[in-house]
Design a protein around this motif. Structure first.
Motif, PDB file in Angstrom:
ATOM      1  N   MET A   1     -13.928 -13.482  40.490  1.00  0.00           N
ATOM      2  CA  MET A   1     -12.850 -15.244  40.787  1.00  0.00           C
ATOM      3  C   MET A   1     -11.586 -14.051  41.483  1.00  0.00           C
ATOM      4  SD  MET A   1     -13.280 -18.598  38.744  1.00  0.00           S
ATOM      5  CE  MET A   1     -14.032 -18.567  38.202  1.00  0.00           C
ATOM      6  N   PRO A   2     -11.331 -14.609  42.948  1.00  0.00           N
ATOM      7  CA  PRO A   2     -10.612 -14.217  43.418  1.00  0.00           C
ATOM      8  C   PRO A   2      -9.338 -16.194  43.066  1.00  0.00           C
ATOM      9  CG  PRO A   2     -11.477 -13.674  44.926  1.00  0.00           C
ATOM     10  CD  PRO A   2     -12.419 -14.523  43.839  1.00  0.00           C
ATOM     11  N   TYR A   3      -9.562 -16.760  42.675  1.00  0.00           N
ATOM     12  CA  TYR A   3      -8.702 -17.813  43.019  1.00  0.00           C
ATOM     13  C   TYR A   3      -9.060 -18.936  41.583  1.00  0.00           C
ATOM     14  CZ  TYR A   3      -5.224 -16.665  46.259  1.00  0.00           C
ATOM     15  OH  TYR A   3      -4.120 -15.815  47.061  1.00  0.00           O
ATOM     16  N   VAL A   4      -8.430 -19.610  41.718  1.00  0.00           N
ATOM     17  CA  VAL A   4      -9.414 -20.613  39.855  1.00  0.00           C
ATOM     18  C   VAL A   4      -8.012 -22.023  40.598  1.00  0.00           C
ATOM     19  CG1 VAL A   4      -8.710 -21.228  37.535  1.00  0.00           C
ATOM     20  CG2 VAL A   4      -9.143 -18.536  38.878  1.00  0.00           C
ATOM     21  N   ILE A   5      -8.576 -22.717  40.242  1.00  0.00           N
ATOM     22  CA  ILE A   5      -8.105 -24.137  39.933  1.00  0.00           C
ATOM     23  C   ILE A   5      -8.003 -24.704  38.655  1.00  0.00           C
ATOM     24  CG2 ILE A   5      -8.512 -27.041  40.908  1.00  0.00           C
ATOM     25  CD1 ILE A   5      -9.897 -25.248  43.204  1.00  0.00           C
ATOM     26  N   THR A   6      -6.871 -25.827  38.291  1.00  0.00           N
ATOM     27  CA  THR A   6      -6.536 -25.625  37.047  1.00  0.00           C
ATOM     28  C   THR A   6      -5.843 -27.163  36.393  1.00  0.00           C
ATOM     29  OG1 THR A   6      -3.813 -25.111  37.419  1.00  0.00           O
ATOM     30  CG2 THR A   6      -6.005 -22.833  36.476  1.00  0.00           C
ATOM     31  N   GLU A   7      -5.393 -27.279  35.414  1.00  0.00           N
ATOM     32  CA  GLU A   7      -5.674 -28.779  35.114  1.00  0.00           C
ATOM     33  C   GLU A   7      -4.244 -29.531  35.949  1.00  0.00           C
ATOM     34  OE1 GLU A   7      -2.761 -29.974  31.258  1.00  0.00           O
ATOM     35  OE2 GLU A   7      -4.775 -29.112  30.611  1.00  0.00           O
ATOM     36  N   PRO A   8      -3.979 -29.343  36.660  1.00  0.00           N
ATOM     37  CA  PRO A   8      -2.821 -29.939  37.385  1.00  0.00           C
ATOM     38  C   PRO A   8      -4.245 -31.129  38.289  1.00  0.00           C
ATOM     39  CG  PRO A   8      -1.580 -28.267  37.098  1.00  0.00           C
ATOM     40  CD  PRO A   8      -2.541 -27.823  36.583  1.00  0.00           C
ATOM     41  N   VAL A  23     -14.411 -20.603  54.229  1.00  0.00           N
ATOM     42  CA  VAL A  23     -15.535 -20.266  53.767  1.00  0.00           C
ATOM     43  C   VAL A  23     -16.276 -21.485  52.800  1.00  0.00           C
ATOM     44  CG1 VAL A  23     -15.785 -18.026  54.699  1.00  0.00           C
ATOM     45  CG2 VAL A  23     -14.797 -19.123  51.380  1.00  0.00           C
ATOM     46  N   ASP A  24     -15.840 -22.565  52.932  1.00  0.00           N
ATOM     47  CA  ASP A  24     -16.365 -22.936  52.312  1.00  0.00           C
ATOM     48  C   ASP A  24     -17.037 -23.330  50.033  1.00  0.00           C
ATOM     49  OD1 ASP A  24     -15.586 -25.461  54.735  1.00  0.00           O
ATOM     50  OD2 ASP A  24     -17.508 -25.282  55.134  1.00  0.00           O
ATOM     51  N   CYS A  25     -16.243 -23.448  49.473  1.00  0.00           N
ATOM     52  CA  CYS A  25     -15.804 -23.400  48.725  1.00  0.00           C
ATOM     53  C   CYS A  25     -15.501 -23.214  47.808  1.00  0.00           C
ATOM     54  CB  CYS A  25     -15.977 -20.992  48.471  1.00  0.00           C
ATOM     55  SG  CYS A  25     -13.815 -20.648  47.960  1.00  0.00           S
ATOM     56  N   ILE A  26     -14.680 -24.573  47.938  1.00  0.00           N
ATOM     57  CA  ILE A  26     -14.469 -25.255  46.972  1.00  0.00           C
ATOM     58  C   ILE A  26     -15.180 -26.880  46.459  1.00  0.00           C
ATOM     59  CG2 ILE A  26     -12.158 -26.651  46.560  1.00  0.00           C
ATOM     60  CD1 ILE A  26     -10.695 -24.640  48.520  1.00  0.00           C
ATOM     61  N   GLU A  41     -18.462 -16.835  46.181  1.00  0.00           N
ATOM     62  CA  GLU A  41     -17.669 -17.334  47.512  1.00  0.00           C
ATOM     63  C   GLU A  41     -16.712 -17.371  47.727  1.00  0.00           C
ATOM     64  OE1 GLU A  41     -19.492 -21.202  47.951  1.00  0.00           O
ATOM     65  OE2 GLU A  41     -21.704 -20.888  47.940  1.00  0.00           O
ATOM     66  N   CYS A  42     -15.583 -17.280  47.308  1.00  0.00           N
ATOM     67  CA  CYS A  42     -14.274 -17.207  48.259  1.00  0.00           C
ATOM     68  C   CYS A  42     -14.019 -15.731  48.458  1.00  0.00           C
ATOM     69  CB  CYS A  42     -13.416 -17.606  46.620  1.00  0.00           C
ATOM     70  SG  CYS A  42     -11.302 -17.348  46.737  1.00  0.00           S
ATOM     71  N   ILE A  43     -13.177 -15.894  49.237  1.00  0.00           N
ATOM     72  CA  ILE A  43     -13.425 -14.052  50.160  1.00  0.00           C
ATOM     73  C   ILE A  43     -11.574 -13.881  49.750  1.00  0.00           C
ATOM     74  CG2 ILE A  43     -15.139 -14.991  51.951  1.00  0.00           C
ATOM     75  CD1 ILE A  43     -12.642 -15.426  53.673  1.00  0.00           C
ATOM     76  N   ASP A  44     -10.528 -15.161  49.329  1.00  0.00           N
ATOM     77  CA  ASP A  44      -9.555 -13.876  48.664  1.00  0.00           C
ATOM     78  C   ASP A  44      -8.832 -14.134  49.615  1.00  0.00           C
ATOM     79  OD1 ASP A  44      -7.522 -12.915  46.577  1.00  0.00           O
ATOM     80  OD2 ASP A  44      -7.955 -11.301  46.745  1.00  0.00           O
ATOM     81  N   CYS A  45      -8.712 -15.465  50.284  1.00  0.00           N
ATOM     82  CA  CYS A  45      -7.609 -15.429  51.788  1.00  0.00           C
ATOM     83  C   CYS A  45      -6.267 -16.078  51.088  1.00  0.00           C
ATOM     84  CB  CYS A  45      -8.710 -16.328  52.858  1.00  0.00           C
ATOM     85  SG  CYS A  45      -9.144 -17.788  52.643  1.00  0.00           S
ATOM     86  N   GLY A  46      -6.438 -17.226  50.249  1.00  0.00           N
ATOM     87  CA  GLY A  46      -5.436 -17.277  49.363  1.00  0.00           C
ATOM     88  C   GLY A  46      -4.927 -18.933  50.656  1.00  0.00           C
ATOM     89  N   ALA A  47      -5.447 -19.403  51.229  1.00  0.00           N
ATOM     90  CA  ALA A  47      -4.995 -20.382  51.932  1.00  0.00           C
ATOM     91  C   ALA A  47      -5.241 -21.873  52.053  1.00  0.00           C
ATOM     92  CB  ALA A  47      -6.582 -20.735  53.256  1.00  0.00           C
ATOM     93  N   CYS A  48      -5.966 -21.899  50.167  1.00  0.00           N
ATOM     94  CA  CYS A  48      -5.790 -23.253  49.431  1.00  0.00           C
ATOM     95  C   CYS A  48      -4.251 -23.409  48.749  1.00  0.00           C
ATOM     96  CB  CYS A  48      -7.193 -22.736  48.513  1.00  0.00           C
ATOM     97  SG  CYS A  48      -7.468 -21.303  47.548  1.00  0.00           S
ATOM     98  N   GLU A  49      -3.926 -22.294  48.477  1.00  0.00           N
ATOM     99  CA  GLU A  49      -2.810 -22.058  47.549  1.00  0.00           C
ATOM    100  C   GLU A  49      -1.771 -22.871  47.713  1.00  0.00           C
ATOM    101  OE1 GLU A  49      -1.065 -19.825  44.479  1.00  0.00           O
ATOM    102  OE2 GLU A  49      -1.447 -18.440  46.111  1.00  0.00           O
ATOM    103  N   PRO A  50      -1.953 -22.824  49.114  1.00  0.00           N
ATOM    104  CA  PRO A  50      -0.115 -23.432  49.309  1.00  0.00           C
ATOM    105  C   PRO A  50      -0.998 -24.601  49.937  1.00  0.00           C
ATOM    106  CG  PRO A  50      -0.816 -21.871  51.326  1.00  0.00           C
ATOM    107  CD  PRO A  50      -1.970 -21.430  50.316  1.00  0.00           C
ATOM    108  N   GLU A  51      -1.848 -25.488  50.426  1.00  0.00           N
ATOM    109  CA  GLU A  51      -1.966 -26.308  50.556  1.00  0.00           C
ATOM    110  C   GLU A  51      -1.926 -27.793  49.203  1.00  0.00           C
ATOM    111  OE1 GLU A  51      -2.289 -27.992  53.910  1.00  0.00           O
ATOM    112  OE2 GLU A  51      -1.230 -25.386  53.746  1.00  0.00           O
TER     113      GLU A  51
END
Length: 81
Positions: A1-8, A23-26, A41-51
């Motif tokens: 799993m390249p990216y993970v969403i956490t408690e915040p 890729v609409d994986c969220i 489905e996550c392609i590890d692009c990192g676009a979501c992290e800074p947003e």
């Protein structure tokens, strides 16, 4: 799993991360307290992290110690889907 969403993310569910995901994986649903990133489905692009306005998204290998269990929580969300 390249990216993970956490408690915040719990209770916030800001869709900024969803809007930038190429890729609409969220995902979420009406009963879920947060968003989840599909591990296959996550392609590890990192676009979501800074947003993320609450800094809830991390690369799997950088999830803070106190939120390590969210790696499994994210994976479990998709087991029956």
């Amino acid at each position: 799993m390249p990216y993970v969403i956490t408690e915040p993310c719990i209770g916030v569910k800001d869709a900024s991360c969803v809007e930038v995901c190429p890729v609409d994986c969220i995902y979420t649903d009406d009963e879920a307290p947060m968003y989840y990133i599909h591990p296959d489905e996550c392609i590890d692009c990192g676009a979501c992290e800074p947003e993320c306005p609450v800094s809830a998204i991390y690369p799997e290998d950088s999830v803070p110690e106190q939120w390590q269990h969210y790696i499994q929580i994210n994976a479990d969300y998709f087991k029956d889907k």
